[in-house]
Design an enzyme around this catalytic site. Structure first.
Site, PDB file in Angstrom:
ATOM      1  N   LYS A 110       0.813  -1.211   0.000  1.00  0.00           N
ATOM      2  CA  LYS A 110       0.000   0.000   0.000  1.00  0.00           C
ATOM      3  C   LYS A 110       0.859   1.279   0.000  1.00  0.00           C
ATOM      4  O   LYS A 110       0.407   2.332  -0.427  1.00  0.00           O
ATOM      5  CB  LYS A 110      -0.930   0.031   1.220  1.00  0.00           C
ATOM      6  CG  LYS A 110      -1.796  -1.203   1.442  1.00  0.00           C
ATOM      7  CD  LYS A 110      -2.891  -1.332   0.431  1.00  0.00           C
ATOM      8  CE  LYS A 110      -4.030  -2.267   0.835  1.00  0.00           C
ATOM      9  NZ  LYS A 110      -3.688  -3.663   1.124  1.00  0.00           N
TER      10      LYS A 110
HETATM   11  C1  LIG Z   1      -4.422  -4.764   0.740  1.00  0.00           C
HETATM   12  C2  LIG Z   1      -3.673  -6.020   0.688  1.00  0.00           C
HETATM   13  C3  LIG Z   1      -4.019  -7.041  -0.211  1.00  0.00           C
HETATM   14  C4  LIG Z   1      -5.222  -6.941  -1.105  1.00  0.00           C
HETATM   15  O1  LIG Z   1      -5.048  -5.958  -2.110  1.00  0.00           O
HETATM   16  P1  LIG Z   1      -6.328  -5.382  -2.884  1.00  0.00           P
HETATM   17  O2  LIG Z   1      -5.827  -4.245  -3.666  1.00  0.00           O
HETATM   18  O3  LIG Z   1      -7.296  -4.978  -1.818  1.00  0.00           O
HETATM   19  O4  LIG Z   1      -6.840  -6.491  -3.732  1.00  0.00           O
HETATM   20  C5  LIG Z   1      -3.227  -8.172  -0.251  1.00  0.00           C
HETATM   21  N1  LIG Z   1      -2.160  -8.316   0.559  1.00  0.00           N
HETATM   22  C6  LIG Z   1      -1.812  -7.361   1.445  1.00  0.00           C
HETATM   23  C7  LIG Z   1      -0.648  -7.598   2.335  1.00  0.00           C
HETATM   24  C8  LIG Z   1      -2.544  -6.186   1.528  1.00  0.00           C
HETATM   25  O5  LIG Z   1      -2.192  -5.244   2.410  1.00  0.00           O
END
Ligand SMILES: *Cc1c(COP(=O)(O)O)cnc(C)c1O
Length: 432
Positions: A110
């Site tokens: 993120k």
């Molecule tokens: C947010 C997240 C996901 C999922 O990603 P999306 O964009 O919501 O599909 C998978 N793995 C981790 C570690 C995340 O933080």
């Protein structure tokens, strides 16, 4: 470049307006009016480092930001990553790579989007001389990444809603141990979907949104999807040239923001064979891509909490592009699912076969890999965020200095019902 809404009831917005607004006023999600075609630029992109590549990509979209300024914002966004290549592509074996997306300040992918979004917000505050209140719902990692991007910026307060008791202990500490008076960890009763729908209701109240200058950092923000396209492109450029077009990116998926970014990049002229949507036991997207049925179920808390989602908000963008099409018309998608019972065994197997430690989200993506296809697995979080699960699986406890420091700090969180009225009242009291 201008931005339109998936629901068609919003006049075109500039990049900066669309980013500042988050959710479009008609309740839809912003998308570029037309998608650019990068196929003629790929050779020129090949030698660029991460930040420079990101700048070259983003300048096509952020046309209302002067290029010199955009370049500086982008450079600042990737300065706090601990790996010099930002997104290292690790060869693990024949036909198999891990794309490590966890070297940013919150140790999950993120950060790629939120560090940039933080820079864009700060610019907007400075330009308008306005304060903003940033609001987000998180299934674990978005909250920490948003806080890392915005903490300590003058004129910005951050309110993060998360399902109480359903994020990993260290994920909660990343949100609730900041010691900042402008960061609020709101532990909401219920699931992530409950938190997200409460957030949508709060943001959908236009009067309230304007009064408190609210903006959303959810994966619905357009800047997030665009910033995420860049690591796919960066990785693609680092694969052997003769093999690139055959690559399948394998993506641990919850809200569909990550994999959507890769798919949009493919629509922009980058030859990618396809994407594998890897879910945990909350498998609505697995069921969709294997049966064509999109039917939400109850959320079942799992060892990979950032994927505990049944209502994938970014799916609306995908549906906009595919309106009415039969799912069989997307041969570029495959899917897998992984139950909690399977995650520890996968962590063990990958450690044994490759000497490589993966977190429980990434583990879902190692389910049913096709050995005859070139796979790049997106490693979305550092294993150090989930030490209990890793220790139980392989007897080794990964650590990270950034997380160790959190363990002794007091937790400050605010418990609230998943009720828009209660959340509005809290924001009204604490907004800047
Ligand atoms: C947010 C997240 C996901 C999922 O990603 P999306 O964009 O919501 O599909 C998978 N793995 C981790 C570690 C995340 O933080």
């Amino acid at each position: 470049m201008r931005y339109i809404s998936t629901r068609g009831q919003t006049p075109p917005h500039s990049f900066s307006e669309a980013v500042a607004t988050g959710l479009a006023p008609d309740g839809g999600l912003f998308l570029p009016e037309t998608l650019p075609d990068f196929s003629a630029d790929l050779a020129r992109f090949a030698g660029l480092g991460y930040a420079e590549l990101c700048f070259e990509f983003m300048r096509v979209f952020a046309t209302d930001i002067p290029p010199g300024e955009l370049r500086a914002l982008v450079a600042a966004s990737y300065r706090r990553f601990s790996d010099p290549t930002i997104a290292p592509l690790r060869p693990l074996g024949r036909n198999l790579y891990a794309l490590e997306l966890f070297h940013g300040p919150s140790l999950a992918f993120k950060d790629f989007a939120l560090q940039l979004l933080g820079q864009l917000y700060a610019r907007q505050c400075a330009l308008r001389g306005e304060k903003i209140n940033v609001l987000g719902a998180t299934s674990g990692d978005t909250g920490a990444a948003a806080i890392q991007a915005l903490l300590g910026r003058p004129g910005i307060a951050v309110f993060i809603l998360y399902p109480d008791g359903r994020v990993a202990p260290l994920q909660e500490r990343q949100m609730a141990c900041t010691g900042s008076g402008a960061v609020f960890a709101l532990a909401v009763d219920g699931s992530f979907d409950d938190a997200q729908s409460a957030l949508k209701a709060v943001l959908g109240d236009g009067e309230f949104r304007r009064r408190y200058r609210l903006s959303a950092v959810n994966s619905i923000n357009l800047a997030r999807v665009l910033a995420q396209c860049v690591y796919y492109l960066h990785a693609w450029l680092r694969l052997p040239a003769g093999e690139r077009a055959g690559v399948e990116f394998v993506v641990p998926t919850g809200n569909f923001g990550n994999v959507l970014a890769g798919w949009m990049l493919r629509k922009m002229g980058v030859p990618i064979r396809g994407f594998k949507v890897a879910t945990n036991q909350n498998d609505i997207l697995y069921r969709f891509f294997t049966t064509g049925q999109y039917r939400a179920d109850l959320v079942r808390p799992s060892l990979a909490p950032s994927m505990d989602i049944q209502v994938a908000s970014n799916f609306e963008r995908f549906r906009y592009y595919c309106a009415g099409a039969d799912p069989a018309a997307w041969p570029e998608f495959t899917a897998s699912r992984c139950t909690d019972a399977e995650i520890p065994g996968i962590i063990r197997r990958v450690y044994r076969e490759h000497g490589y430690i993966i977190d429980p989200h990434t583990a879902c993506a190692f389910q049913d890999l096709n050995p005859d296809r070139l796979s790049v697995v997106l490693a979305t979080a550092s294993p150090a965020k989930f030490p209990e699960t890793i220790r139980a699986a392989i007897g080794v406890e990964p650590t990270d200095p950034a997380l160790e420091a959190l363990k002794t700090r007091p937790i400050v969180k605010h418990r609230l019902p998943a009720d828009p009225e209660a959340i509005r009242a809290f924001i009204g009291e604490h907004a800047v």
